[in-house]
Design a protein around this motif. Structure first.
Motif, PDB file in Angstrom:
ATOM      1  N   ARG A  49       0.843  -1.198   0.000  1.00  0.00           N
ATOM      2  CA  ARG A  49       0.000   0.000   0.000  1.00  0.00           C
ATOM      3  C   ARG A  49       0.874   1.243   0.000  1.00  0.00           C
ATOM      4  NH1 ARG A  49      -3.502  -1.581   5.179  1.00  0.00           N
ATOM      5  NH2 ARG A  49      -3.899   0.645   5.194  1.00  0.00           N
ATOM      6  N   LYS A  50       0.335   2.353  -0.467  1.00  0.00           N
ATOM      7  CA  LYS A  50       1.069   3.625  -0.428  1.00  0.00           C
ATOM      8  C   LYS A  50       1.324   4.017   1.028  1.00  0.00           C
ATOM      9  CE  LYS A  50       0.647   5.139  -4.844  1.00  0.00           C
ATOM     10  NZ  LYS A  50       1.775   5.506  -5.669  1.00  0.00           N
ATOM     11  N   VAL A  51       2.405   4.746   1.256  1.00  0.00           N
ATOM     12  CA  VAL A  51       2.797   5.090   2.617  1.00  0.00           C
ATOM     13  C   VAL A  51       1.732   5.946   3.302  1.00  0.00           C
ATOM     14  CG1 VAL A  51       4.107   7.170   2.008  1.00  0.00           C
ATOM     15  CG2 VAL A  51       4.730   5.890   4.036  1.00  0.00           C
ATOM     16  N   PHE A  52       1.023   6.800   2.534  1.00  0.00           N
ATOM     17  CA  PHE A  52       0.013   7.667   3.143  1.00  0.00           C
ATOM     18  C   PHE A  52      -1.263   6.899   3.477  1.00  0.00           C
ATOM     19  CE2 PHE A  52       2.643  10.451   0.410  1.00  0.00           C
ATOM     20  CZ  PHE A  52       3.242  11.164   1.432  1.00  0.00           C
ATOM     21  N   LEU A  65       9.329   9.812   6.232  1.00  0.00           N
ATOM     22  CA  LEU A  65       9.952  10.639   5.196  1.00  0.00           C
ATOM     23  C   LEU A  65      11.170  11.415   5.688  1.00  0.00           C
ATOM     24  CD1 LEU A  65       6.710  12.044   3.549  1.00  0.00           C
ATOM     25  CD2 LEU A  65       8.170  10.207   2.705  1.00  0.00           C
ATOM     26  N   GLN A  66      11.474  11.353   6.982  1.00  0.00           N
ATOM     27  CA  GLN A  66      12.564  12.133   7.559  1.00  0.00           C
ATOM     28  C   GLN A  66      13.932  11.862   6.925  1.00  0.00           C
ATOM     29  OE1 GLN A  66      13.053  11.587  11.761  1.00  0.00           O
ATOM     30  NE2 GLN A  66      14.451  13.302  11.960  1.00  0.00           N
ATOM     31  N   ARG A  73      16.992  14.494  -0.511  1.00  0.00           N
ATOM     32  CA  ARG A  73      16.755  13.555  -1.602  1.00  0.00           C
ATOM     33  C   ARG A  73      15.259  13.261  -1.762  1.00  0.00           C
ATOM     34  NH1 ARG A  73      21.493  14.649  -1.730  1.00  0.00           N
ATOM     35  NH2 ARG A  73      23.245  13.257  -2.097  1.00  0.00           N
ATOM     36  N   VAL A  74      14.411  14.228  -1.470  1.00  0.00           N
ATOM     37  CA  VAL A  74      12.961  14.029  -1.552  1.00  0.00           C
ATOM     38  C   VAL A  74      12.564  13.837  -3.009  1.00  0.00           C
ATOM     39  CG1 VAL A  74      10.704  15.067  -1.091  1.00  0.00           C
ATOM     40  CG2 VAL A  74      12.575  15.409   0.514  1.00  0.00           C
ATOM     41  N   ALA A  94      10.723   1.522  12.427  1.00  0.00           N
ATOM     42  CA  ALA A  94      11.505   0.489  11.758  1.00  0.00           C
ATOM     43  C   ALA A  94      11.710   0.826  10.286  1.00  0.00           C
ATOM     44  CB  ALA A  94      10.812  -0.860  11.899  1.00  0.00           C
ATOM     45  N   VAL A  95      10.674   1.348   9.632  1.00  0.00           N
ATOM     46  CA  VAL A  95      10.794   1.739   8.225  1.00  0.00           C
ATOM     47  C   VAL A  95      11.786   2.891   8.089  1.00  0.00           C
ATOM     48  CG1 VAL A  95       9.539   2.746   6.279  1.00  0.00           C
ATOM     49  CG2 VAL A  95       8.524   0.881   7.565  1.00  0.00           C
TER      50      VAL A  95
END
Length: 146
Positions: A49-52, A65-66, A73-74, A94-95
């Motif tokens: 699934r998408k992260v959002f 996203l940090q 590098r966004v 963890a991600v």
């Protein structure tokens, strides 16, 4: 002297597989994330699934996203990861840990930036175990004098 030069060369080489991906595992609390990073347009897929969609809270999205914002590098890398165990907060941590380590494997020059931001260190804090005779780890039953 020769060993230090060889070690520096080994640290500067990127660890990329035949498909152009860097792989790392990230851990936080009871969660384990397996993360693959490759160059792309910024798609992040977590458990298909998408992260959002997977991390609905904005704080967890910002946590994931940090590493990209710290490294400037966004939108330059695609991330595919599978994560299991624990709750959503531990999984997001963890991600983040896995993405940070994989980015350093892909681009070894980012190591000093990630290390100074504290993104490469595994947060070893876990839940304190429950003790016998108590309700939880430290919470005891209500005391009654009479």
């Amino acid at each position: 002297m020769q060993l230090t030069i060889d070690e520096e060369k080994q640290q500067q080489e990127s660890k990329v597989d035949s498909l152009g991906r860097a792989y790392c595992t990230g851990r936080r609390k009871e969660s384990v994330a397996r993360v693959w990073v490759k160059q792309g347009n910024g798609d992040i897929i977590v458990n298909g699934r998408k992260v959002f969609d997977y991390f609905a809270r904005s704080t967890l999205q910002a946590l994931v996203l940090q590493p990209f914002s710290v490294a400037n590098r966004v939108g330059q890398y695609d991330v595919f990861c599978t994560v299991c165990g624990g709750g959503l907060s531990g999984q997001a941590g963890a991600v983040r840990h896995g993405i940070s380590k994989a980015l350093v494997d892909y681009e070894p020059s980012l190591r000093s930036i990630m290390k100074s931001a504290g993104l490469l260190t595994r947060d070893s804090r876990t839940v304190e175990r429950k003790k016998y005779g108590l309700m939880k780890a430290r919470r005891s039953f209500q005391f009654s004098k009479r």
